[in-house]
Write an enzyme that holds these catalytic residues in place. Sequence first.
Site, PDB file in Angstrom:
ATOM      1  N   HIS A 100       0.821  -1.218   0.000  1.00  0.00           N
ATOM      2  CA  HIS A 100       0.000   0.000   0.000  1.00  0.00           C
ATOM      3  C   HIS A 100       0.851   1.263   0.000  1.00  0.00           C
ATOM      4  CE1 HIS A 100      -4.012   1.954   1.256  1.00  0.00           C
ATOM      5  NE2 HIS A 100      -4.125   1.444   0.053  1.00  0.00           N
ATOM      6  N   HIS A 160      -2.397   2.237  12.619  1.00  0.00           N
ATOM      7  CA  HIS A 160      -1.949   1.555  11.393  1.00  0.00           C
ATOM      8  C   HIS A 160      -2.465   0.116  11.480  1.00  0.00           C
ATOM      9  CE1 HIS A 160       0.347   0.628   7.936  1.00  0.00           C
ATOM     10  NE2 HIS A 160       1.577   0.636   8.415  1.00  0.00           N
ATOM     11  N   LYS A 190     -12.638   7.911  18.863  1.00  0.00           N
ATOM     12  CA  LYS A 190     -12.179   7.511  17.541  1.00  0.00           C
ATOM     13  C   LYS A 190     -12.445   6.016  17.425  1.00  0.00           C
ATOM     14  CE  LYS A 190      -8.919   9.630  14.699  1.00  0.00           C
ATOM     15  NZ  LYS A 190      -7.585  10.089  14.361  1.00  0.00           N
ATOM     16  N   VAL A 191     -13.145   5.614  16.396  1.00  0.00           N
ATOM     17  CA  VAL A 191     -13.514   4.206  16.271  1.00  0.00           C
ATOM     18  C   VAL A 191     -12.612   3.568  15.219  1.00  0.00           C
ATOM     19  CG1 VAL A 191     -15.389   2.578  15.855  1.00  0.00           C
ATOM     20  CG2 VAL A 191     -15.871   4.796  16.907  1.00  0.00           C
ATOM     21  N   MET A 192     -11.854   2.573  15.647  1.00  0.00           N
ATOM     22  CA  MET A 192     -10.843   1.962  14.774  1.00  0.00           C
ATOM     23  C   MET A 192     -11.497   1.192  13.621  1.00  0.00           C
ATOM     24  SD  MET A 192      -8.076   3.004  16.039  1.00  0.00           S
ATOM     25  CE  MET A 192      -8.258   4.292  17.243  1.00  0.00           C
ATOM     26  N   GLY A 193     -10.778   1.193  12.472  1.00  0.00           N
ATOM     27  CA  GLY A 193     -11.328   0.520  11.298  1.00  0.00           C
ATOM     28  C   GLY A 193     -12.073   1.471  10.375  1.00  0.00           C
ATOM     29  N   HIS A 231      -9.157   7.020   6.641  1.00  0.00           N
ATOM     30  CA  HIS A 231      -7.887   6.724   6.004  1.00  0.00           C
ATOM     31  C   HIS A 231      -7.200   8.025   5.638  1.00  0.00           C
ATOM     32  CE1 HIS A 231      -4.905   4.841   3.405  1.00  0.00           C
ATOM     33  NE2 HIS A 231      -5.212   3.724   4.047  1.00  0.00           N
ATOM     34  N   ARG A 290      -9.913  -1.478  -1.129  1.00  0.00           N
ATOM     35  CA  ARG A 290      -9.796  -2.910  -0.828  1.00  0.00           C
ATOM     36  C   ARG A 290     -11.015  -3.450  -0.088  1.00  0.00           C
ATOM     37  NH1 ARG A 290      -4.401  -1.673   2.435  1.00  0.00           N
ATOM     38  NH2 ARG A 290      -5.875  -0.092   3.168  1.00  0.00           N
ATOM     39  N   ASP A 326      -9.030  -2.819   7.478  1.00  0.00           N
ATOM     40  CA  ASP A 326      -8.999  -3.514   8.761  1.00  0.00           C
ATOM     41  C   ASP A 326     -10.404  -3.824   9.286  1.00  0.00           C
ATOM     42  OD1 ASP A 326      -6.216  -3.662   9.092  1.00  0.00           O
ATOM     43  OD2 ASP A 326      -6.161  -1.540   9.606  1.00  0.00           O
ATOM     44  N   ARG A 354       2.353  -8.386   4.501  1.00  0.00           N
ATOM     45  CA  ARG A 354       3.076  -7.161   4.130  1.00  0.00           C
ATOM     46  C   ARG A 354       4.587  -7.387   4.001  1.00  0.00           C
ATOM     47  NH1 ARG A 354       1.207  -1.816   4.235  1.00  0.00           N
ATOM     48  NH2 ARG A 354      -0.747  -2.760   3.509  1.00  0.00           N
ATOM     49  N   ARG A 377      16.563  11.855   5.523  1.00  0.00           N
ATOM     50  CA  ARG A 377      16.915  12.641   6.703  1.00  0.00           C
ATOM     51  C   ARG A 377      16.274  14.019   6.559  1.00  0.00           C
ATOM     52  NH1 ARG A 377      17.938  16.482  10.279  1.00  0.00           N
ATOM     53  NH2 ARG A 377      19.740  16.111  11.649  1.00  0.00           N
TER      54      ARG A 377
END
Length: 381
Positions: free
Chosen positions: A190, A225, A267-270, A273, A282, A324, A349, A368
């Site tokens: 990705h 992530h 904040k609700v995961m999943g 983006h 996806r 996810d 991955r 850098r």
Amino acid sequence: MTQENQQEIHKGLDGVIADYTAISKVNPESNSLLYRGYPVQQLAQQLSFEEVALLLWNGELPTAAQRDEFTAFERSHRALAQEVKTAIDVLPTDTHPMDVGRTAVSVLGAIHPEAGDTSPEVELRKAKELFAAFPAVVAYDQRRRRGLELVEPREDLDYSQNFLWMTFGEEAAPEVVEAFRVSMVLYAEHSFNASTFTARVVTSTLADLHSAITSAIGALKGPLHGGANEAVMHTFEEIGIDPKESREDAAARSKAWMEQALAEKRKVMGFGHRVYKNGDSRVPTMRGALDSMVAHYGRGEVMGLYDGLEAAMDEAKGIKPNLDYPAGPTYHLMGFDTEMFTPLFIASRITGWSAHVMEQRADNSLIRPLSAYNGPDERSL
Ligand code: CMC
């Protein structure tokens, strides 16, 4: 305060194009994701995960001879190295599986007979070895958490079949193998996400592939992530999963839960983006795999929970699910412990990360960036 903090800075490197890549293209406008030019949905429908790995590494689809050669190589490099097993065995069984996976890759790097060799041929071979070896780490860790013995790999099974065999000690149904394969293809690559960029930063110092991938695993662990697939399941668990509940009742309960969570500014995961703002390319393919698992296991209430959360988030904020979101409940239905979900993401991955390690090394420039100082002006003791 100095003047430097007046400079324009790009917090989170948001919007910054850090380099070229020929490995994948994420197009948020058309909601598309291409691996080496091929739409990921087509790859997920038509190719084995092993073929997709070769595509990511080599840039072209494998010939039949290349595919067969890699198949034989992969099947003969699956056994858990004794040093890795010993390292895992000293860790408590409740160690987070991401820490187990990170440790295992680090050990594999340390004991590699060509540890310091970063030539293209050796690096590609190391990538293939890691691809073949990592499933045994996940499978063994899942089993020892349940007090079960190691199951040896079987060379007559393909990657996904063997992964499930080593984990559960029985041959998985074809539908389960298929859903697992699809998830592996979708998670493979990705572009410059946080873990891939980490791998490229480490490679840019001329460190070796195992160091880059060990570091990438650290970046993947976080819930913003890869850790989101695990966090999604914790949400389902917090709402409560009851196999006897109807799909409609489960949807109503999860919708109410989401409304409350958003009212509390959680904040609700999943969901959401950094790149896709109108939905993750996806998700439809992975949602199809989840549908098939719900039908296979007869667990309509899981889909009810899924639909209720999705609808409430869409109505309230217009934020769409990311990969996810369907992956978490898919792995749950297959029988993996929730904490094992992100290591499954690692297994996939490894392909994308190692392709980026090789691409970075082929045209390297030390990564850098600069920083804008906003501490005290110079002063004397
Ligand atoms: N739940 C609730 N609100 C959200 C969510 C969410 N999951 N995602 C974004 N928002 C809101 C956020 O609160 C903010 O609202 P406001 O402007 O009112 O403060 C707005 O949307 C913008 O959010 P952001 O966090 O500034 O946006 P970002 O581009 O920095 O974040 C993200 C992207 C993935 C970090 C974020 O959407 C998030 O934290 N999602 C949950 C974690 C997650 O699912 N991560 C997996 C990402 S995809 C797979 C992978 O790459 O590993």
